[in-house]
Scaffold this active site. Structure first.
Site, short mmCIF file in Angstrom:
data_model
loop_
_atom_site.label_atom_id
_atom_site.label_comp_id
_atom_site.label_asym_id
_atom_site.label_seq_id
_atom_site.Cartn_x
_atom_site.Cartn_y
_atom_site.Cartn_z
N SER A 1 -9.49 -4.80 -14.26
CA SER A 1 -9.74 -3.38 -14.54
C SER A 1 -9.67 -2.38 -13.64
O SER A 1 -9.88 -1.12 -13.85
CB SER A 1 -11.26 -3.60 -15.03
OG SER A 1 -11.94 -3.97 -14.10
N HIS B 1 -14.21 -0.38 -9.93
CA HIS B 1 -13.91 0.57 -10.86
C HIS B 1 -13.58 2.09 -10.24
O HIS B 1 -12.65 2.57 -10.69
CB HIS B 1 -14.83 0.66 -12.04
CG HIS B 1 -15.06 -0.32 -12.85
ND1 HIS B 1 -15.82 -0.66 -13.71
CD2 HIS B 1 -14.17 -1.51 -12.89
CE1 HIS B 1 -15.86 -1.73 -14.24
NE2 HIS B 1 -14.73 -2.39 -13.83
#
Length: 344
Positions: free
Chosen positions: A168, A218
């Site tokens: 991610s 992230h």
């Protein structure tokens, strides 16, 4: 989507925590969704397909690759171990590992959607180059952030020694690139935000509502996407990595191109009893004549085209000046004659 982190005491076992409780039936659903998307689009994006396959095979670990793959703990991203031992395996391989079905499912569905859009618009070589750059930059920025928190704030436990895996970070970077110039709006859990700021909103929402995600991973992905856009904007030439990947693509795919060129040929279009095509592309069979206006093949027994009612040339019955030259009839006139001819 999430870059998942865990404690070493768990040994990184899949199926733990929030991800494990949502795992049933998600992998068949992922396969069905991927097959549906690839069937729907005309040009299949090979890099996106390869990334999906690589992540899935590493997670499923079938017998023919299981002995070749390191374990989850051996490749988990850990800033302390990477800097202390120079462990590049953790740096480059950790994005391709996932800790549970749901972790893999959410990351791969996000990759499927973003990858198809970006690869079809950028082309496979440039997309592959971008993914490689984003992976390296997101991992590097995350490493720098973790080290900076330790040096300047003595913040060690939460980030510097955590173990994390997942794709991610790259997906957040891809989201930034995809929405960089968008004027549309995105819906995130019922909240409407400008698409170009969606990655920042998702960063906060995931951190608030999804347990066990790496905020730093992230954030590193978002910063990597912004850095990539800045570098691409200031560097107008094609980057060397894209050139290298394109040459590799050409080398691998040349047998397929040769076979396609060998087998491909243009078939004339057929309609009714005759054939419509180029007046010079194919030889006219004996016993027929080809209309110079609409290229319809008519029987030699008739002197007026059955499709557009143009008189036959060179039949020996009517002077040439009475017939239209090629291109004299407009498309509307040809259509009108066809309607009159067939009673439309």
């Amino acid at each position: 989507m999430a870059w998942y982190y865990y404690n070493r005491s768990n040994n990184g076992g899949g199926g733990g925590g929030a991800w494990g409780r949502l795992s049933k039936g998600l992998l068949p659903l992922l396969a069905l969704q991927a097959a549906s998307e690839f069937h729907r689009i005309g040009r299949k994006p090979p890099v996106t397909a390869g990334l999906l396959l690589a992540n899935s095979l590493i997670y499923l670990r079938p017998a023919f690759v299981d002995r070749l793959l390191p374990t989850l703990y051996e490749v988990s991203f850990n800033p302390h171990l990477i800097l202390k031992h120079g462990d590049l395996k953790r740096f480059f391989l950790s994005p391709f590992y996932h800790v549970g079905d749901a972790h893999l499912f959410y990351n791969m569905t996000s990759l499927l959607w973003k990858g198809i859009q970006l690869e079809t618009s950028m082309g496979s070589p440039q997309f592959a180059s971008m993914v490689a750059a984003l992976l390296g930059m997101s991992q590097g920025i995350t490493l720098v952030l973790a080290r900076s928190l330790l040096l300047f704030f003595d913040y060690e436990a939460a980030y510097y020694n955590q173990f994390s895996v997942g794709f991610s970070g790259v997906l957040f970077a891809m989201k930034v690139v995809l929405n960089a110039h968008s004027d549309e709006y995105a819906y995130l859990h019922g909240i409407v935000v400008p698409a170009r700021h969606a990655a920042w909103a998702e960063l906060i929402l995931i951190q608030l509502f999804v347990p066990g995600v790496s905020f730093l991973g992230h954030l590193g992905g978002i910063l990597a996407g912004l850095l990539y856009l800045h570098l691409r904007g200031s560097y107008t030439a094609v980057d060397p990595l894209t050139v290298f990947i394109k040459k590799a693509f050409d080398f691998v795919s040349w047998p397929v191109r040769v076979i396609r060129r060998f087998l491909s040929f243009q078939q004339p279009r057929t309609s009714g009893r005759g054939r419509v095509g180029s007046s010079q592309a194919t030889a006219v069979p004996s016993g027929v004549w080809r209309c110079r206006t609409c290229t319809y093949d008519n029987s030699s027994r008739v002197d007026v085209c059955e499709m557009c009612s143009t008189a036959r040339r060179g039949s020996g019955f009517t002077p040439l000046r009475q017939y239209n030259r090629m291109g004299d009839l407009s498309a509307e006139e040809v259509r009108r004659r066809r309607l009159e001819r067939f009673g439309g």
